[in-house]
Design a protein around this motif. Structure first.
Motif, PDB file in Angstrom:
ATOM      1  N   LEU A  44      -4.617  -5.127  42.069  1.00 39.60           N
ATOM      2  CA  LEU A  44      -3.748  -5.873  42.974  1.00 39.60           C
ATOM      3  C   LEU A  44      -3.969  -5.489  44.439  1.00 39.60           C
ATOM      4  O   LEU A  44      -3.900  -6.354  45.322  1.00 39.60           O
ATOM      5  CB  LEU A  44      -2.279  -5.669  42.598  1.00 39.60           C
ATOM      6  CG  LEU A  44      -1.758  -6.508  41.440  1.00 39.60           C
ATOM      7  CD1 LEU A  44      -0.322  -6.129  41.107  1.00 39.60           C
ATOM      8  CD2 LEU A  44      -1.859  -7.989  41.727  1.00 39.60           C
ATOM      9  N   TYR A  47      -7.216  -7.142  45.322  1.00 36.13           N
ATOM     10  CA  TYR A  47      -6.952  -8.583  45.318  1.00 36.13           C
ATOM     11  C   TYR A  47      -6.145  -8.978  46.557  1.00 36.13           C
ATOM     12  O   TYR A  47      -6.413  -9.999  47.189  1.00 36.13           O
ATOM     13  CB  TYR A  47      -6.206  -8.945  44.032  1.00 36.13           C
ATOM     14  CG  TYR A  47      -6.096 -10.412  43.739  1.00 36.13           C
ATOM     15  CD1 TYR A  47      -7.229 -11.174  43.463  1.00 36.13           C
ATOM     16  CD2 TYR A  47      -4.859 -11.041  43.698  1.00 36.13           C
ATOM     17  CE1 TYR A  47      -7.125 -12.517  43.160  1.00 36.13           C
ATOM     18  CE2 TYR A  47      -4.750 -12.384  43.396  1.00 36.13           C
ATOM     19  CZ  TYR A  47      -5.886 -13.115  43.123  1.00 36.13           C
ATOM     20  OH  TYR A  47      -5.777 -14.444  42.828  1.00 36.13           O
ATOM     21  N   GLY A  48      -5.174  -8.158  46.932  1.00 32.86           N
ATOM     22  CA  GLY A  48      -4.376  -8.411  48.130  1.00 32.86           C
ATOM     23  C   GLY A  48      -5.221  -8.417  49.382  1.00 32.86           C
ATOM     24  O   GLY A  48      -5.061  -9.279  50.258  1.00 32.86           O
ATOM     25  N   SER A  75       0.744  -8.903  46.781  1.00 36.19           N
ATOM     26  CA  SER A  75      -0.204  -8.184  45.923  1.00 36.19           C
ATOM     27  C   SER A  75      -0.290  -6.715  46.308  1.00 36.19           C
ATOM     28  O   SER A  75      -0.308  -5.838  45.445  1.00 36.19           O
ATOM     29  CB  SER A  75      -1.600  -8.801  46.019  1.00 36.19           C
ATOM     30  OG  SER A  75      -1.636 -10.068  45.450  1.00 36.19           O
TER      31      SER A  75
END
Length: 185
Positions: A44, A47-48, A75
Motif C-alpha cells: 500500500l 501503491y500510494g 493508501s
C-alpha cells in the motif's frame, strides 16, 4: 509526454503486483495474518506513491488518475497502519481492505461514466468490474463469513479484480498526444 508514459508503465507494473498479491492470498490463504498485514502494508505504501505520481502526471483526458491524490494519501495511511500497528490492523484487516476497495470501486464507476462521455468503446467493462469489486468490498466490510480462510480468499479475489480493473482503466484511458498529433496509447 515521456513522463506520462513512464508513470503509465510504473502504474501498470504496480497493478500487476496487486494482482499477484491477490493471487497469493487467493491460492495460499493459510499465510499468517501478521505476514499478510506487513506485505499488504508495504504494498500500500508503494501503491500510494505510484498513485500520487499518477495524479501529478500530465494525462490528456485526466480520467485514470483523477482520484489518485486522495487514493494515494489513503493508501499511504492504510499502509503505515498495517506496517506499524499490525496487531490492531489484523483485527480490522478485512474491513480496511473492504472500505478501500469499495471507495476505489465507486471512483472507478465514476471513471466508467466519464469514459462513456468521452466515447471510449469498452467503458462498460470498467463499470461491470467496478460493480463486482464493490460487491466483494461490501462482503469484506460486513464479513458474513467468519472463517479466516474464506475472508483471506475474498481479500485475494478482490485484490485480483481491483488490479485487473486498474490495469484496464490505465491501459484504455490514458492517452498522450504525439508531436504529429496522432493518438499514442
Amino acid at each position: 509526454m515521456r513522463n506520462l508514459k513512464i508513470v503509465k508503465n510504473a502504474y501498470s507494473i504496480m497493478t500487476v503486483c496487486l494482482i499477484l498479491v491477490g493471487a497469493i492470498l487467493l491460492f495460499w490463504p493459510q499465510m499468517g495474518l501478521d505476514m499478510i498485514c506487513k506485505i499488504y502494508g508495504i504494498f500500500l505504501v508503494i501503491y500510494g506513491i505510484a498513485k500520487l505520481s499518477g495524479y501529478f502526471a500530465r494525462d490528456l483526458f485526466q480520467l485514470a488518475f483523477q482520484f489518485d491524490l486522495a487514493l494515494g494519501i489513503a493508501s499511504l495511511i492504510f499502509g503505515f497502519v498495517m506496517i506499524f500497528r499490525t496487531g490492531y490492523a489484523i483485527e480490522f484487516l478485512a474491513g480496511l481492505i473492504g472500505v478501500f476497495m469499495l471507495i476505489d470501486a465507486v471512483f472507478k464507476i465514476q471513471t466508467a461514466i466519464e469514459a462513456n462521455r468521452f466515447g471510449i468503446e469498452r467503458w462498460w467493462m470498467i463499470l461491470v468490474i467496478a460493480l463486482i469489486v464493490a460487491i466483494i468490498g461490501v462482503l469484506l466490510l460486513i464479513q458474513p463469513f467468519r472463517a479466516t480462510g474464506v475472508i483471506t480468499r475474498l481479500i485475494g479475489l478482490n485484490l485480483c479484480l481491483d488490479g485487473i480493473l486498474n490495469l484496464y482503466v490505465v491501459q484504455s484511458t490514458v492517452k498522450t498526444i504525439r508531436r504529429d498529433h496522432d493518438w499514442d496509447i
